[in-house]
Design an enzyme around this catalytic site. Sequence first.
Site, PDB file in Angstrom:
ATOM      1  N   TYR A   1      13.813  67.544  92.008  1.00  0.00           N
ATOM      2  CA  TYR A   1      12.699  68.373  92.477  1.00  0.00           C
ATOM      3  C   TYR A   1      12.301  69.521  91.546  1.00  0.00           C
ATOM      4  O   TYR A   1      11.124  69.745  91.311  1.00  0.00           O
ATOM      5  CB  TYR A   1      13.041  68.936  93.855  1.00  0.00           C
ATOM      6  CG  TYR A   1      11.988  69.855  94.410  1.00  0.00           C
ATOM      7  CD1 TYR A   1      10.797  69.342  94.919  1.00  0.00           C
ATOM      8  CD2 TYR A   1      12.163  71.229  94.415  1.00  0.00           C
ATOM      9  CE1 TYR A   1       9.813  70.178  95.427  1.00  0.00           C
ATOM     10  CE2 TYR A   1      11.180  72.076  94.915  1.00  0.00           C
ATOM     11  CZ  TYR A   1      10.010  71.537  95.428  1.00  0.00           C
ATOM     12  OH  TYR A   1       9.048  72.361  95.911  1.00  0.00           O
TER      13      TYR A   1
ATOM     14  N   CYS B   1      24.145  75.263  99.340  1.00  0.00           N
ATOM     15  CA  CYS B   1      24.361  75.393  97.899  1.00  0.00           C
ATOM     16  C   CYS B   1      24.892  76.792  97.613  1.00  0.00           C
ATOM     17  O   CYS B   1      24.398  77.779  98.157  1.00  0.00           O
ATOM     18  CB  CYS B   1      23.051  75.170  97.152  1.00  0.00           C
ATOM     19  SG  CYS B   1      23.251  75.414  95.365  1.00  0.00           S
TER      20      CYS B   1
ATOM     21  N   ASN C   1      19.724  82.562  85.108  1.00  0.00           N
ATOM     22  CA  ASN C   1      19.370  81.529  86.069  1.00  0.00           C
ATOM     23  C   ASN C   1      20.665  80.988  86.653  1.00  0.00           C
ATOM     24  O   ASN C   1      21.511  80.467  85.920  1.00  0.00           O
ATOM     25  CB  ASN C   1      18.582  80.408  85.377  1.00  0.00           C
ATOM     26  CG  ASN C   1      18.293  79.208  86.280  1.00  0.00           C
ATOM     27  OD1 ASN C   1      18.087  78.111  85.806  1.00  0.00           O
ATOM     28  ND2 ASN C   1      18.261  79.417  87.594  1.00  0.00           N
ATOM     29  N   GLY C   2      20.823  81.143  87.949  1.00  0.00           N
ATOM     30  CA  GLY C   2      22.030  80.652  88.599  1.00  0.00           C
ATOM     31  C   GLY C   2      22.541  81.632  89.621  1.00  0.00           C
ATOM     32  O   GLY C   2      21.820  82.543  90.044  1.00  0.00           O
TER      33      GLY C   2
ATOM     34  N   GLY D   1       9.932  79.799  89.240  1.00  0.00           N
ATOM     35  CA  GLY D   1       9.978  81.103  89.902  1.00  0.00           C
ATOM     36  C   GLY D   1       8.620  81.758  89.866  1.00  0.00           C
ATOM     37  O   GLY D   1       8.041  81.908  88.790  1.00  0.00           O
TER      38      GLY D   1
ATOM     39  N   CYS E   1      15.178  80.727  89.124  1.00  0.00           N
ATOM     40  CA  CYS E   1      14.745  81.345  87.883  1.00  0.00           C
ATOM     41  C   CYS E   1      14.471  80.342  86.781  1.00  0.00           C
ATOM     42  O   CYS E   1      14.957  79.213  86.795  1.00  0.00           O
ATOM     43  CB  CYS E   1      15.841  82.266  87.334  1.00  0.00           C
ATOM     44  SG  CYS E   1      16.550  83.356  88.533  1.00  0.00           S
TER      45      CYS E   1
END
Lengths: 479, 479, 479, 479
Positions: free
Chosen positions: B261, B401, B118-119, B43, B15
């Site tokens: 990245y 992750c 976001n997360g 996103g 996100c």
Amino acid sequence: MERLTVLQDKPQDHCGIFGAGLCPGQDAAPLLYEGLFALQHRGQESAGIAAAQGGRIGVYKDVGLVTQAIPRAALDALTGNMAIGHVRYSTTGRPTRDNAQPLVVRMQGGGMLAVAHNGNLSNAQQVKARMQQEGIPFETQSDTEVIALGIAREIARGLPPEEAVRTAMQAWEGSYSLVILTQDTLLAVRDPLGIRPLCMGRKEGRVVFASESCALTATGCTFERDIRPGEIVQALPDGSIRTLEAATAKRTALCSFEPIYFARPDSIIDGQSVYHSRFLAGAELAHAYPVEADLVAGVPDSGLIAALGYAKASGIPYGDVLNKNRYVGRTFIQPNPQDRTRGVRLKLSPIPQNVAGKRIVLIDDSIVRGTTITQLVALLRRAGALQVHIRIASPPFLHPCLYGIDVPTGGQLVAAHVAPDTLAASIGADSLGFLPLGRLKAIAPDCRLDFCDACFSGRYPYPIRCDNQAESCHCHPQP
Amino acid sequence: MERLTVLQDKPQDHCGIFGAGLCPGQDAAPLLYEGLFALQHRGQESAGIAAAQGGRIGVYKDVGLVTQAIPRAALDALTGNMAIGHVRYSTTGRPTRDNAQPLVVRMQGGGMLAVAHNGNLSNAQQVKARMQQEGIPFETQSDTEVIALGIAREIARGLPPEEAVRTAMQAWEGSYSLVILTQDTLLAVRDPLGIRPLCMGRKEGRVVFASESCALTATGCTFERDIRPGEIVQALPDGSIRTLEAATAKRTALCSFEPIYFARPDSIIDGQSVYHSRFLAGAELAHAYPVEADLVAGVPDSGLIAALGYAKASGIPYGDVLNKNRYVGRTFIQPNPQDRTRGVRLKLSPIPQNVAGKRIVLIDDSIVRGTTITQLVALLRRAGALQVHIRIASPPFLHPCLYGIDVPTGGQLVAAHVAPDTLAASIGADSLGFLPLGRLKAIAPDCRLDFCDACFSGRYPYPIRCDNQAESCHCHPQP
Amino acid sequence: MERLTVLQDKPQDHCGIFGAGLCPGQDAAPLLYEGLFALQHRGQESAGIAAAQGGRIGVYKDVGLVTQAIPRAALDALTGNMAIGHVRYSTTGRPTRDNAQPLVVRMQGGGMLAVAHNGNLSNAQQVKARMQQEGIPFETQSDTEVIALGIAREIARGLPPEEAVRTAMQAWEGSYSLVILTQDTLLAVRDPLGIRPLCMGRKEGRVVFASESCALTATGCTFERDIRPGEIVQALPDGSIRTLEAATAKRTALCSFEPIYFARPDSIIDGQSVYHSRFLAGAELAHAYPVEADLVAGVPDSGLIAALGYAKASGIPYGDVLNKNRYVGRTFIQPNPQDRTRGVRLKLSPIPQNVAGKRIVLIDDSIVRGTTITQLVALLRRAGALQVHIRIASPPFLHPCLYGIDVPTGGQLVAAHVAPDTLAASIGADSLGFLPLGRLKAIAPDCRLDFCDACFSGRYPYPIRCDNQAESCHCHPQP
Amino acid sequence: MERLTVLQDKPQDHCGIFGAGLCPGQDAAPLLYEGLFALQHRGQESAGIAAAQGGRIGVYKDVGLVTQAIPRAALDALTGNMAIGHVRYSTTGRPTRDNAQPLVVRMQGGGMLAVAHNGNLSNAQQVKARMQQEGIPFETQSDTEVIALGIAREIARGLPPEEAVRTAMQAWEGSYSLVILTQDTLLAVRDPLGIRPLCMGRKEGRVVFASESCALTATGCTFERDIRPGEIVQALPDGSIRTLEAATAKRTALCSFEPIYFARPDSIIDGQSVYHSRFLAGAELAHAYPVEADLVAGVPDSGLIAALGYAKASGIPYGDVLNKNRYVGRTFIQPNPQDRTRGVRLKLSPIPQNVAGKRIVLIDDSIVRGTTITQLVALLRRAGALQVHIRIASPPFLHPCLYGIDVPTGGQLVAAHVAPDTLAASIGADSLGFLPLGRLKAIAPDCRLDFCDACFSGRYPYPIRCDNQAESCHCHPQP
């Protein structure tokens, strides 16, 4: 090649073409789809494929990118081992399906003919007027219809297709790389000056034609050779070719903007690597307009390779100063159109690390209206650049192109209207240098053809019939 | 960031978020539209904007890129000077409008709350189970709903919004950068470890929040500072802010893949230039894995900057060996899916000038499954490369992750399953080198936070509750 | 036929088919487009056309109505004078292009075969299992693939297409009206019981096939005759036909729901006017269930003609009591799904003039779940109706259809689960009457075939292999 | 109301409007969506909703049907308990989002005003010219902008909204039913002659306005009363209303085409049932133009009710002779445009049972160009009709409408250019009869208003300022 409309400040090419004559029983449409996708940079307004099967030609064409215009179902509908295709940049009005190519015409006796055309007939109106006097009816304003009906007329007179093309060509002036499909043969044609590129390759032994070699590589074909200026190549059913030298000219005139901007860097055109041409253009700029600076950078994407060349020749380090938003496309909403710099900000952003406190050489491939470069200079200064030196990897545009490039009209050309020594100031740069016209040849050492440089020099390869008597006319015919 | 599905061989972020509290009477939605557009790389599956006006919150969200999901008419419909927005990468199943954010929930008493996240909450299931026992009803599987209803519960208990967030946070583990909108206030929150980035700027004196600084620059805002780990920032009506240090942790843990990245090169995250990090990663590779070669190149676009760093540190010239087709997107038809190399060919083509007869160092940012890099090595060899040396600007992925990155699951990780010394051979390269884990810190000298390197090292910043007893589990909890 | 999803309370037909073999040189696709448009009521989920040209078959098919699925460009792509087409109602899962018909299969030796199918093979699994044992590979779950590969197998054994169909048919049970296209011939086939309709006409002397005669009239073709049960008709290149009586059965079994609901009122099927059948059904209801009332009305659109018949037979005046919103389609948003009566209100509104203070007889063609009719009775009472008497122009559904109609499964059938005398009360009506099963024949006095009434009577025309041993099974095989 | 473009041979209405002022905290947009859907027959070109929330007005509008123009997400974006909406038939040029309504204008001081308008100001140019002299800037050619800016001017002078409307109205001539939204109030207005309908109802005690009562019924509102000519109704926050008799006229002039064609049969307008009006028109025709025949039928859908009235009054049986393809819409491709009768065939097909060998009376609501009725007569004769007698349920069009109906211009009017006694022959009918002008009043016995019959009689309710001095002008001002 993606762009925000407000930023469109580059010349526009018109088309890419592709053709294939595969083994009987093997449908060519899927290969065409991939080939046109690899030529997408040559035209984003519409796409189409025509395929010949059993005495008839089916065609599917629509507006949009290849992936939008041609749905999966269309590839199933288009049967036939011989096919041609086209991607188009529409120069006039809004794009419509009716203007998309290939153009299919019905001939006397019921045969069909499909034509995909890259270029512009500069004497289309004259040729059309003569044909209309003969009673040939036209349905569109397109010069491609002049080409198709001209060929159809000769076929109706009894000539085989390749001879029909040779005869019809005698009337044409201007640029035309063509792939042509009848119900039983596939032809490729390049105009006598070779203004637009066209090459030939092989897929499992069968003949494939493409505007650029990159489309052969990307589709797993092998590159064989370029079509020669004035040559007609006919793909025969057994995979062999027949070739006709249909016309000769005293000179050749490959459009110099193909290596400078239009073509993909991985293409090799008439022997010349496009990547290398851009690299050399940067090197030439370094020799012609040296400057002390901390960093050489390019305007993404079209100025990046020339920047590498400038860095190499000058010894100044190369680095990126602008990040390009990869999602910039045609549909962006402009919530606040009054904000003049917003468009550039959203597309290109400064990379602080390489801008603040730096003296920057920034390379772009060309200037048309100058609005973008002016905004970029301001943007870099706001981000802390100490100096911004602009180098342009082509000579200034001074004359309109008559052969298929959509350079904004004379009145908009920055370089034609502003004295060179004041132009740097007007765009806010510390200095400005264009590729010297005399060094244009130096950027294509391996090219087998000469360049057309009419848009820079005013020396048009064909005599100009200028109807414009006004003082503001930019035509300076020097055949 | 554009990609052909078959080529998708990179970790995926989830996100980007944006928030703004402008002056009363000035609608925030147009600014949100631009800000989300600048965060599109974070996103591409859906986009949405929620705006507060007169005691209610309106929201418009749909699947697709920002320019597809949010039509012009939506900006006219979304009135209000405070707004938050979200772009999303959907990790499970097909993208739907229902999963798009901001998530809007109605609170007891009729108030509304909108959250953009976001997360990834790593303990979402546990927190949710406890809330369900209290009778709180959930409608989705999303951890964002856990966050929103957690805050709503505290507001229902009488806490003001900023205190409600502080209280709710105590139960959360994992990563969360949030922008939160109630009918009368705007908040930004970053988790105590600072795993996902979040920063703050100003537009005409008013507060703006964004996942990355690039979105501030691109929208004409000024950058002010990063939100600190564990900090809650509340934008007050007069343009001032109130800040709460809501939680502290013994360490910080910025996701190391943000500079490697995810983030845009023109962003500066917690003091560190993303561009510089990538450049330094290349330089580190040159020191760790030197090689004699003619050219250093990067895989476009994510390996290009590291290649510049490798070239600088090694003294080997930089050049492009691959051209990227800028029209590669999600809708490409695969006429011949059996052709395994077609996808790479259509997306990336060799630039003959720089490949034939050359010893090449090729830099990419990471390897996941290894399919793409294997095809690229083969493609360069077919184009005449003498040697191909692969350098990867990150350590090998060895662990999943848990904080919001969609790394293909353990079983697919090339680097985890192939011994390092045989991996080069398996992808066909002459040599292969990864960024040494011990040099990870060296690529972010200016960063104020420590890195989370769990996906490389297995050292997770939170204790791991692994329910997987199987031997193949990659969890190695080392709190 | 347009409907709000929540109102879908009718049996669903699966398909309409069309075929044409025009003069050489005349493309059939435009005629197919019109023919499918006239059969749109038989299937709205997908549409497709396959055309044969020069030894190959091209096909274009997509989801949606004919006007959505088949763009203008597709008609240009589909060359060939012989073509077949299909409209489909998808019974399982979401509609996809892959399930759309015509189905095209490649045969051994490279020939192609296209099939468009209306009906359902009731023994498809058994036939498929035997073919798989022979090594024939299947790609879909569709019974149409069983048909196509069965024919292809016989062609591969050397039979000409018409003989291949005759041989393959011997294994099939169930319903199938087919149009079949090979590279050089066009066939129409109807199953031995004639369960689904199929007829033949002429366009400029050439043969055209259609599910219903209305599609011939609407496209300017002349109607010639119905295809006979068990007949194979082959269209020969000169416009003549060859006919094979491929199979015979002891009885015929035209689906009785074709005249009752599926077919268009302007069609004549096996000699019987559909309009007249519906009118007679109303008259039969008037005789079987007379009542004193002020007005007879029909539920638009499918009950209107029967209402005219009831009015005529009873002498009670005819009038409209419900107005249908002509814009009801599939995409309506349901802002408040909890409001159960909203759907009916938006689709059908009472006409006050004819409702307030009136005793109303309301005719519908059938009841499945009973939800709609219950809501309509309530709606009329709220608008002031004194009495509402419901009459249904078909017998109650008691058994599942195995031959291509999607009746909601047994458990949902109102009439099967509620004793007739309590059903009136349960839907809120003052009285309720169904067409007596014994009078079904009376509504088709001109029909040359017998009816299949299995869904009403449980008397299936083929022996039933019921794997369901549970008591709740509705199968009562009485061959 | 659905139609094939080539068949469009009816007058066109311009708009439908809807407004609602619900309880605070309850969003009005979902109700607006349903209400506009129920008014879709009044305009299919664009749709829009504007909602007021917290001092601002949000608007969402786009081209297409309600279900196409307004996505689900828009309903979430449009918060606010007061809203107005509009469906539009675009009379000039192609439909665009910019012309869609509601029109929102910003007022001096920052307030906003939204207007939805059904009708046409006949003196818009004169009013606009005066306002422009005062310096008021216009952005569009729309008369709705004249209305909105006229009101805004009075509000800027300090008048409350209802007084501002009253004052602005004094300058207007022509037809206008309006719903008006400011940031804190909702108003409905009807012009002094009551040319366009407008009514009022209740939803949970709160005020709702709609062009027709059918939209109240379909959305579960109760009908309260019609807005009176010249009345301004203001919805107050507590659910009560305030009413102003803003203007009076010597007469009233409800458009007679509302009951004849535009309005839905289930609406009651100014006391008159639309269904009953159409039924009575048929009965009047039976009295005025009796004929011996076997069957009375209507042209679907607009002639069906009048046919019932003719049948009742004449004693001739009613039946259907034409089936309408319910899928006829705007997107149908015309593969063979040269085939003049194709359009009618695809839309309307004869029902053989009721046509062959029959003497038919066919009722339509009106004739404009006469092309459709001519084709229908021919189609019925080809299907075997012995006689075809045409009856038209309205008087002949002889004069242009100035108040919002798009009757094809004078030169195209069949009835105006062909002598009545030869018109029957010209359309191929055995006889032809129009509703006598003198019987127009008889079809609306319950209507509280007089009719405007200017298009039939030339008696315009306002004085005509005709700038056309040519003989061909159809204006015959008789104030």
